[in-house]
Design a protein around this motif. Structure first.
Motif, PDB file in Angstrom:
ATOM      1  N   PRO A  21      82.644  48.711  12.865  1.00 32.47           N
ATOM      2  CA  PRO A  21      82.233  50.164  12.507  1.00 32.47           C
ATOM      3  C   PRO A  21      81.074  50.296  13.336  1.00 32.47           C
ATOM      4  N   VAL A  22      80.543  51.448  13.758  1.00 31.71           N
ATOM      5  CA  VAL A  22      79.300  51.819  14.445  1.00 31.71           C
ATOM      6  C   VAL A  22      78.321  52.011  13.515  1.00 31.71           C
ATOM      7  N   PRO A  23      77.265  51.148  13.517  1.00 32.10           N
ATOM      8  CA  PRO A  23      76.126  51.175  12.580  1.00 32.10           C
ATOM      9  C   PRO A  23      75.444  52.651  12.272  1.00 32.10           C
ATOM     10  N   LEU A  24      75.098  52.833  11.202  1.00 35.56           N
ATOM     11  CA  LEU A  24      74.548  54.289  10.874  1.00 35.56           C
ATOM     12  C   LEU A  24      73.069  54.082  11.667  1.00 35.56           C
ATOM     13  N   LEU A  25      72.609  55.318  12.239  1.00 32.88           N
ATOM     14  CA  LEU A  25      71.471  55.520  12.779  1.00 32.88           C
ATOM     15  C   LEU A  25      70.549  56.513  12.091  1.00 32.88           C
ATOM     16  N   ASN A  26      69.254  56.063  11.875  1.00 31.43           N
ATOM     17  CA  ASN A  26      68.280  57.301  11.529  1.00 31.43           C
ATOM     18  C   ASN A  26      67.768  57.785  12.677  1.00 31.43           C
ATOM     19  N   LEU A  27      68.022  58.898  12.857  1.00 32.76           N
ATOM     20  CA  LEU A  27      67.567  59.599  14.129  1.00 32.76           C
ATOM     21  C   LEU A  27      66.429  60.453  13.884  1.00 32.76           C
ATOM     22  N   GLU A  28      65.447  60.097  12.763  1.00 33.88           N
ATOM     23  CA  GLU A  28      64.246  60.776  12.795  1.00 33.88           C
ATOM     24  C   GLU A  28      63.374  60.019  14.128  1.00 33.88           C
ATOM     25  N   TYR A  29      62.364  60.762  14.696  1.00 32.53           N
ATOM     26  CA  TYR A  29      61.765  60.029  15.902  1.00 32.53           C
ATOM     27  C   TYR A  29      60.857  58.906  15.446  1.00 32.53           C
ATOM     28  N   LYS A  30      61.035  57.659  15.819  1.00 32.81           N
ATOM     29  CA  LYS A  30      60.059  56.707  15.622  1.00 32.81           C
ATOM     30  C   LYS A  30      59.597  56.010  16.780  1.00 32.81           C
ATOM     31  N   ASP A  31      58.534  55.377  16.502  1.00 30.60           N
ATOM     32  CA  ASP A  31      57.979  54.496  17.627  1.00 30.60           C
ATOM     33  C   ASP A  31      58.777  53.185  17.789  1.00 30.60           C
ATOM     34  N   SER A  32      58.966  52.687  19.024  1.00 32.47           N
ATOM     35  CA  SER A  32      59.433  51.484  19.246  1.00 32.47           C
ATOM     36  C   SER A  32      58.258  50.374  18.807  1.00 32.47           C
ATOM     37  N   VAL A  33      58.677  49.027  18.617  1.00 35.94           N
ATOM     38  CA  VAL A  33      57.875  48.171  18.446  1.00 35.94           C
ATOM     39  C   VAL A  33      56.869  48.028  19.536  1.00 35.94           C
ATOM     40  N   PHE A  34      57.350  47.976  20.927  1.00 41.57           N
ATOM     41  CA  PHE A  34      56.864  47.853  22.076  1.00 41.57           C
ATOM     42  C   PHE A  34      55.685  48.752  22.244  1.00 41.57           C
ATOM     43  N   ARG A  35      56.049  50.129  22.004  1.00 43.87           N
ATOM     44  CA  ARG A  35      55.179  51.085  22.043  1.00 43.87           C
ATOM     45  C   ARG A  35      53.938  50.989  21.107  1.00 43.87           C
ATOM     46  N   PHE A  36      54.364  50.806  19.858  1.00 43.11           N
ATOM     47  CA  PHE A  36      53.280  50.485  18.769  1.00 43.11           C
ATOM     48  C   PHE A  36      52.227  49.199  19.113  1.00 43.11           C
ATOM     49  N   LEU A  37      52.969  48.296  19.530  1.00 41.45           N
ATOM     50  CA  LEU A  37      52.286  46.985  20.304  1.00 41.45           C
ATOM     51  C   LEU A  37      51.032  47.368  21.021  1.00 41.45           C
ATOM     52  N   ILE A  38      51.616  48.145  22.249  1.00 44.65           N
ATOM     53  CA  ILE A  38      50.642  48.518  23.382  1.00 44.65           C
ATOM     54  C   ILE A  38      49.668  49.576  23.078  1.00 44.65           C
ATOM     55  N   SER A  39      50.174  50.493  22.196  1.00 46.10           N
ATOM     56  CA  SER A  39      49.191  51.479  21.653  1.00 46.10           C
ATOM     57  C   SER A  39      48.148  51.091  20.665  1.00 46.10           C
ATOM     58  N   SER A  40      48.617  50.293  19.872  1.00 43.74           N
ATOM     59  CA  SER A  40      47.586  49.838  18.740  1.00 43.74           C
ATOM     60  C   SER A  40      46.340  49.137  18.790  1.00 43.74           C
ATOM     61  N   ASP A  41      46.216  48.527  20.358  1.00 43.32           N
ATOM     62  CA  ASP A  41      45.008  47.892  20.504  1.00 43.32           C
ATOM     63  C   ASP A  41      44.906  48.271  22.119  1.00 43.32           C
ATOM     64  N   LYS A  42      43.873  48.823  22.453  1.00 48.14           N
ATOM     65  CA  LYS A  42      43.405  48.583  23.922  1.00 48.14           C
ATOM     66  C   LYS A  42      43.495  47.444  24.825  1.00 48.14           C
ATOM     67  N   GLN A  43      43.108  46.379  24.088  1.00 48.60           N
ATOM     68  CA  GLN A  43      43.152  45.103  24.841  1.00 48.60           C
ATOM     69  C   GLN A  43      44.413  44.657  24.977  1.00 48.60           C
ATOM     70  N   HIS A  44      45.416  44.917  24.462  1.00 48.66           N
ATOM     71  CA  HIS A  44      46.995  44.626  24.745  1.00 48.66           C
ATOM     72  C   HIS A  44      47.161  45.670  25.914  1.00 48.66           C
ATOM     73  N   ALA A  45      46.856  46.688  26.047  1.00 50.16           N
ATOM     74  CA  ALA A  45      47.052  47.565  27.289  1.00 50.16           C
ATOM     75  C   ALA A  45      46.284  47.079  28.496  1.00 50.16           C
ATOM     76  N   LEU A  46      45.069  46.579  28.321  1.00 44.66           N
ATOM     77  CA  LEU A  46      44.374  46.141  29.423  1.00 44.66           C
ATOM     78  C   LEU A  46      44.975  44.731  29.914  1.00 44.66           C
ATOM     79  N   SER A  47      45.211  43.673  29.088  1.00 46.92           N
ATOM     80  CA  SER A  47      46.231  42.473  29.732  1.00 46.92           C
ATOM     81  C   SER A  47      47.135  42.691  30.250  1.00 46.92           C
ATOM     82  N   LEU A  48      48.020  43.699  29.650  1.00 46.64           N
ATOM     83  CA  LEU A  48      49.404  43.849  30.345  1.00 46.64           C
ATOM     84  C   LEU A  48      49.152  44.537  31.815  1.00 46.64           C
ATOM     85  N   VAL A  49      48.260  45.440  31.982  1.00 43.18           N
ATOM     86  CA  VAL A  49      47.843  46.156  33.393  1.00 43.18           C
ATOM     87  C   VAL A  49      47.382  44.967  34.305  1.00 43.18           C
TER      88      VAL A  49
END
Length: 316
Positions: A21-49
């Motif tokens: 069976p195909v898993p049920l999906l909650n199709l409300e718009y949500k952030d991905s963990v990656f997006r949340f991680l990089i957006s939550s702290d500018k030092q994460h963004a600077l380190s990645l760049v």
């Protein structure tokens, strides 16, 4: 419509394939963990760049986030964009390979530039309008990506490739699965720890799917010193976002498995139409169906017409 076409479509509606069976999906718009991680702290963004470009932005560098949330895949926002010193960094996270990444990122940048122009400038003035310089990267942890990196070009989508247009857009796709891009991972601890978090989470989802498995994965990561501060501060959000992402990952794999098993890879038109019907019933977009079955949207519309004229309902 000819009798042959009706019989062809009718046969499509009768056959069924037993599968997981195909898993049920909650199709409300949500952030991905990656997006949340990089957006939550500018030092994460600077380190990645700094790691992917070789630059050395200091911790006090200003980071102007300008994400518009346009990259939405199966209800999950997976894009991050920001400007540092007149360079616009466009990041997208993907758990599956997709040949349209360069086109998507090109349209994303066009939308961003359009908002800048509309807000600040008159496009028809006799003065050059300056825009941020784009750099575009897709961080991919698709299970079937074997290389450390790939380049996708907008010109790959041009129908006539014999003409030199001078118009190009390049997306750098980086494999962030465990064991890949060691030099990059060594240079960016936040990316390395995210890669480990995904690997550990996948392992636990195989052993114990759902909330319990994710809780065990988060506990293991904290014990091993992986994303400790982030996971302690955002445990519930990360757990919920991760489960949504794993549902999407499993859903995508099952859809592609249907496409293969039901004969699309062998050119079986009848089974390809039946797969399209199933995807329409699930509520998938025409763009996604066409991309999965590797046909154009007009072909999908023609199949819908065949199914409808045959009197086959598109929903259960």
């Amino acid at each position: 419509m000819t009798d042959t076409k009706k019989e062809h479509a009718a046969d499509n509606s009768i056959k069924t394939v037993a599968r997981k069976p195909v898993p049920l999906l909650n199709l409300e718009y949500k952030d991905s963990v990656f997006r949340f991680l990089i957006s939550s702290d500018k030092q994460h963004a600077l380190s990645l760049v700094n790691a992917i470009t070789g630059r050395n932005y200091p911790p006090e560098t200003e980071v102007e986030y300008n994400t518009i949330g346009a990259m939405i895949y199966m209800g999950i926002r997976n894009d991050v964009s920001f400007i540092i010193h007149d360079i616009m960094y466009l990041f997208e996270h993907q758990s599956s390979l997709n040949p349209n990444m360069s086109l998507r990122e090109f349209l994303y940048f066009a939308r961003k530039v359009n908002t800048i122009v509309e807000r600040n400038q008159n496009l028809y003035r006799n003065v050059r309008i300056m825009i941020p310089t784009p750099q575009c990267f897709v961080f991919c942890n698709a299970k079937d990506m074997k290389t450390d990196s790939e380049e996708l070009h907008l010109s790959d989508s041009y129908r006539d490739k014999s003409i030199y247009t001078g118009c190009e857009w390049t997306v750098h796709v980086l494999n962030i699965n465990r064991g890949h891009n060691k030099e990059l991972m060594d240079a960016c601890s936040i990316l390395r720890e995210y890669s480990e978090f995904v690997a550990i989470s996948r392992e636990w989802q195989k052993k114990e799917a759902g909330v319990t498995g994710m809780d065990h994965a988060i506990d293991e990561c904290i014990e091993k010193g992986i994303l400790v501060k982030f996971l302690r501060e955002h445990r519930l959000e990360v757990r919920d976002m991760s489960l949504d992402e794993f549902n999407v990952e499993e859903y995508t794999e099952l859809i592609r498995e249907d496409s293969f098993n039901e004969g699309k890879a062998e050119g079986d038109l009848e089974r390809a139409i039946k797969t399209a019907k199933k995807m329409i019933t699930r509520g998938d977009s025409l763009d996604y169906i066409a991309d999965t079955l590797e046909v154009n949207i007009d072909q999908i519309k023609e199949w819908i017409s065949i199914i409808s004229e045959a009197g086959t309902p598109l929903s259960n």
